[in-house]
Design an enzyme around this catalytic site. Structure first.
Site, mmCIF file in Angstrom:
data_model
loop_
_atom_site.group_PDB
_atom_site.id
_atom_site.type_symbol
_atom_site.label_atom_id
_atom_site.label_comp_id
_atom_site.label_asym_id
_atom_site.label_seq_id
_atom_site.Cartn_x
_atom_site.Cartn_y
_atom_site.Cartn_z
ATOM 1 N N ASP A 381 20.516 -6.311 24.082
ATOM 2 C CA ASP A 381 21.258 -7.563 24.102
ATOM 3 C C ASP A 381 21.229 -8.121 22.676
ATOM 4 O O ASP A 381 20.395 -7.718 21.866
ATOM 5 C CB ASP A 381 20.572 -8.526 25.084
ATOM 6 C CG ASP A 381 21.299 -9.849 25.171
ATOM 7 O OD1 ASP A 381 22.538 -9.838 25.179
ATOM 8 O OD2 ASP A 381 20.617 -10.883 25.225
ATOM 9 N N ASP A 572 16.433 -10.437 27.204
ATOM 10 C CA ASP A 572 15.505 -11.553 27.371
ATOM 11 C C ASP A 572 16.000 -12.605 28.351
ATOM 12 O O ASP A 572 15.220 -13.438 28.809
ATOM 13 C CB ASP A 572 15.216 -12.216 26.017
ATOM 14 C CG ASP A 572 16.423 -12.988 25.502
ATOM 15 O OD1 ASP A 572 17.556 -12.483 25.672
ATOM 16 O OD2 ASP A 572 16.241 -14.081 24.950
ATOM 17 N N ASP A 576 20.127 -10.675 32.117
ATOM 18 C CA ASP A 576 19.822 -9.301 31.696
ATOM 19 C C ASP A 576 19.023 -8.542 32.754
ATOM 20 O O ASP A 576 18.893 -7.316 32.670
ATOM 21 C CB ASP A 576 19.014 -9.311 30.391
ATOM 22 C CG ASP A 576 19.848 -9.769 29.204
ATOM 23 O OD1 ASP A 576 21.059 -9.485 29.195
ATOM 24 O OD2 ASP A 576 19.282 -10.416 28.302
#
Length: 678
Positions: A381, A572, A576
Site C-alpha cells: 500500500d 496498515d 487493507d
C-alpha cells in the site's frame, strides 16, 4: 503438551488460560492450521513437543541443571580408576557392577522414566526407548563404562538443548516483562497504587519519569516524550502532545504526566502483541511437521533393523557370537536417535522468531518464516506504508464560495472521519469548523464522505466521488502529483484541496534491497494514478496502480497469485485487511496502526519502517538455510556411522558423537541466527 495436530491447536494467555480462537479463524484458512473455538480452562505450565522433549521454563541454575551429570561423571571416573588398580575377584566384580549402576542412575533414570511415560501415552518408539534399550543392553553384555557414558553425554546434551531453547525464547519472552502489574491512579488529589487489571476506562494514571505505562490511554498533559521500544523494537524517543494516544509498554522519559485510560488492561495493544507472540510457537513450519512425522516412522524401523542386525547373522555367520552382534545392534540404536533433527530444527525456527522479535518484527508462526523465505513479489500500500501518512494541506482553491467557508464546511464534515487526509484539513481549519451542525454523514468506501453541513449537502472525496454523482469538475487537477480532495456543495463543484504526503526516509533503501534479492515490487493505492506514479518513480518501484477501491486491490493480488507467484502484501489501514488475508504472507505495517490489519496479518512490523520488509525476508531465508544445514549434517553423519556400526567398525563412542555430538553441532548452528545482525 503442545499438540501439533492443527485441529487441536489452542492459544493460552500468560496465566495459562485458554483464549478464544478468533485470530486463527481469521488467518488460518490459508495456513491449514484450522482451529475450533474453545472454552476457557487451565493448561499445565510445562509444554512439550511431539518429539517428547520437554524444555519447560525452569528456575534452576545452570549448576543445578548439570548436577546429575557432574555426579555421574565423578562416579564414572572413580569406577574406571577402580577397574585399572584393583584385581578382578567375585567380590570386586559385584562392587564394580553396583558402582556403575549408581553412576548410571542420576543420568539414566530420568530417561527410563520418560520412556515409560511415552509408552503410557501410546508413543512406544521414542528416542528415550532407544537410549534405554541401548544402555541397558550395554550393561547386559558387560560394557558398563560405555553404558554410563552414553547416558552421561546424552544428559549433557539435553542440558545444552534446554539452555539453547531458553536463549532462543529470551528475545520473545522479554516482552512479557513490559506490562507493569500496578499503576498509580489519581483519586481526587491523592495518588493511589492499584493493580493494572483492576483499573477501569476513564480513570487517570500518574506516570513518573522512568515508569512504564500499564494501559492504553490519552495524554492529558501538554507534552511528553516516551521510549516505545516495547512496541517498536527501537528506543528512539517519541514525543506526544495533549490528547494523543499513548500505549501500554511505553516508558515516560522526562516529567510527571497524566494519562486517561481508554482501553481495558486485557484489550491493550501490548496485550494483543503478547497474545500473538505466544501463539507463534504453536504454528509449525512444513519442514518441522515433516521431520516429526518422519521421526515417528523412522524410530520403529530403526528398532526393527537393530533386532535384525543382532539376530539375522546367526543364520549366515559361522563364528556367530551373540554379545558381539548385540553390541553392534546397540551402537546402531544409539546412532539412530533422531535428537539432532527433532531438537535443532524447531530450535532453528524458534531462533528465527526470536531474531525477528529482536528487530521489531512479530512473526506469528515458524510456517511464516518459510513463506517469507520464498517470497517473489512484495505488494505494498502507499499511504502509511511507503509514505508517512502525515498529510499537510498545500493549497486550497475555492469556486463560487469563499475559501474560509470552503475550509470550515469541509473540515466540519471531516470531523466524522478518521482518515489522515481529513485530519490534515481539520488542522488547516484551525478550529473554524467548531459549532457547525453536521448530520446524515455517509462514508463511501474508496471515494470519500457525503453529509449535510448547516443544511447544505456536501461531498468531499476524490474525483471518483464526483464521477459517481455525475458532477463535472476541472479535469486538469487529474494530472497534479498531489492528493486532491474535491468538494461539491449542493451537487455543484465548489473547489479542491491539494494535500501532500511525505515518503518515509528508508523507503528507497527498502525497495533497492528487495531488488538486490530479486524480489519484484508492486504498489497499490486508492490515490489517483498521477500521485502513485510520482511516488513509484522516486522509489523505482516496478509496477504501480492507482485509483483502486479495496476490491480492486484484491483483484490485483489475485491476478498475481494466478501467475503462481509467492506474494507478500504490506498494508496498515482497515481496508487493507482483506488483501493482507489473501496474500501468502500478510504484513501489517505499523504495530501502532489498524487493529483489524494487525490481527489479520501473519507478520507485524512494529516500527513502521519499510526496510523491515527486507529484514523479515532475510531472516526467513537465513532460518531456512540453517534448518537445511542441520538436516544435511544429521543425515550425513548418521548414515556414515550407521554403516560403520553395522559392519563392526564403529564403537559406542562413535555412536555417541553421531547422536549427541551431531545434536550439539546442530544446536550451535541453530543459535547462530540469534547472533546475526540484520
Amino acid at each position: 503438551m503442545i499438540n501439533t495436530d492443527p485441529k487441536h491447536q489452542h492459544k493460552y494467555d500468560v496465566n495459562g488460560k485458554q483464549l478464544c480462537c478468533t485470530l486463527e479463524e481469521k488467518i488460518n484458512s490459508k495456513t491449514n492450521n484450522q482451529t475450533g473455538c474453545c472454552s476457557t480452562h487451565n493448561e499445565p505450565e510445562n509444554h512439550s513437543d511431539d518429539d517428547g522433549h520437554e524444555h519447560s521454563e525452569t528456575n534452576q541454575s545452570i549448576f543445578q541443571m548439570f548436577l546429575p551429570a557432574i555426579i555421574s561423571f565423578t562416579l564414572l571416573l572413580i569406577a574406571i580408576g577402580f577397574d585399572n588398580y584393583f584385581p578382578q575377584t567375585w567380590f570386586t566384580a559385584w562392587v564394580r557392577i553396583g558402582w556403575y549402576i549408581v553412576a548410571y542412575i542420576p543420568v539414566g533414570l530420568p530417561v527410563i522414566k520418560e520412556a515409560f511415560e511415552s509408552i503410557r501415552k501410546g508413543e512406544v518408539f521414542s528416542e528415550f526407548l532407544l537410549m534405554s534399550i541401548a544402555t541397558i543392553g550395554a550393561f547386559a553384555i558387560g560394557e558398563y563404562p560405555e553404558g554410563v557414558a552414553v547416558m552421561l553425554f546424552y544428559a549433557v546434551g539435553e542440558v545444552f538443548q534446554t539452555l539453547a531453547v531458553q536463549r532462543a525464547k529470551s528475545n520473545i519472552k522479554a516482552l512479557l516483562d513490559q506490562r507493569p502489574d500496578t499503576a498509580t491512579v489519581m483519586e481526587g488529589e491523592n495518588a493511589v497504587s492499584k493493580k493494572a487489571s483492576e483499573i477501569t476506562i476513564g480513570e487517570i494514571i500518574q506516570l513518573k519519569p522512568g515508569e512504564k505505562l500499564a494501559l492504553d490511554g490519552k495524554l492529558l498533559s501538554d507534552t511528553a516524550s516516551f521510549n516505545t521500544a516495547a512496541l517498536t523494537g527501537e528506543s528512539k524517543p517519541d514525543t506526544k502532545q495533549k490528547d494523543e494516544t499513548v500505549l501500554a509498554g511505553m516508558i515516560n522519559l522526562n516529567t510527571v504526566v497524566l494519562v486517561e485510560v481508554t482501553t481495558a488492561y486485557t484489550d491493550s495493544k501490548l496485550s494483543k502483541i503478547l497474545e500473538m507472540v505466544q501463539e507463534a510457537t504453536a504454528k509449525k513450519a512444513p519442514t518441522e511437521l515433516f521431520i516429526r512425522k518422519f521421526a515417528k516412522i523412522y524410530t520403529p524401523i530403526v528398532v526393527f533393523l537393530a533386532i535384525v542386525i543382532c539376530v539375522l547373522p546367526m543364520l549366515f555367520v559361522d563364528n556367530y557370537v551373540f554379545s558381539d552382534w548385540l553390541y553392534r545392534a546397540l551402537i546402531f540404536l544409539v546412532i539412530s536417535c533422531p535428537c539432532a533433527l527433532v531438537i535443532s530444527i524447531p530450535l532453528g525456527y524458534f531462533g528465527g522468531i526470536g531474531a525477528a522479535s529482536k528487530n521489531g518484527i512479530l512473526v506469528k508462526g515458524s510456517n511464516f518464516l518459510d513463506i517469507m523465505a520464498s517470497i517473489q513479489v512484495v505488494v505494498m500500500d502507499k499511504t502509511g506504508t511507503l509514505t508517512k501518512g502525515v498529510f499537510k494541506v498545500q493549497k486550497v482553491v475555492a469556486m463560487d464560495i469563499s475559501e474560509a467557508d470552503l475550509v470550515k464546511f469541509t473540515a466540519a464534515l471531516e470531523t466524522k472521519s478518521t482518515h489522515p487526509v481529513g485530519t490534515a484539513i481539520i488542522e488547516y481549519a484551525k478550529g473554524t469548523e467548531k459549532n457547525i451542525t453536521v448530520t446524515d454523514v455517509e462514508e463511501i468506501a474508496g471515494h470519500g464522505l457525503k453529509g449535510k453541513v448547516d443544511g447544505n449537502e456536501i461531498l468531499a472525496g476524490n474525483v471518483k466521488l464526483m464521477k459517481k454523482f455525475n458532477i463535472s469538475y476541472d479535469v486538469e487537477i487529474d494530472n497534479t502529483p498531489f492528493t486532491i480532495i474535491v468538494i461539491a456543495i449542493n451537487q455543484k463543484y465548489s473547489g479542491y484541496f491539494l494535500i501532500a504526503d511525505e515518503i518515509k526516509e528508508d523507503a528507497k533503501e527498502a525497495i533497492e534491497s528487495l531488488h538486490k534479492i530479486n524480489v519484484k515490487t508492486v504498489m497499490l493505492s486508492g490515490d489517483k494514478q498521477a500521485v502513485v506514479d510520482a511516488v513509484a518513480k522516486e522509489l523505482n518501484i516496478d509496477q504501480a496502480f492507482g485509483d483502486l477501491l479495496p476490491e480492486n486491490k484484491v483483484e490485483k493480488v489475485e491476478a498475481l497469485k494466478n501467475e503462481h507467484l509467492h506474494i507478500a502484501f504490506v498494508g496498515d489501514g482497515v481496508n487493507d485487511a482483506p488483501v493482507v488475508a489473501l496474500a501468502d504472507a500478510g504484513i501489517a505495517m505499523g504495530g501502532l496502526g489498524s487493529d483489524a490489519t494487525i490481527e489479520t496479518a501473519d507478520i507485524v512490523i512494529q516500527n513502521d519502517q519499510p526496510y523491515k520488509i527486507y529484514t523479515a525476508i532475510n531472516i526467513g531465508k537465513k532460518t531456512k538455510q540453517i534448518v537445511y544445514q542441520n538436516i544435511g549434517l544429521a543425515f550425513a553423519v548418521k548414515a556414515i556411522v550407521l554403516v560403520l556400526g553395522a559392519g563392526g567398525l564403529a564403537t559406542m563412542w562413535e555412536a555417541v558423537f553421531a547422536d549427541v555430538g551431531v545434536a550439539m553441532l546442530a544446536i550451535l548452528n541453530a543459535i547462530r541466527i540469534q547472533r546475526m545482525k540484520f
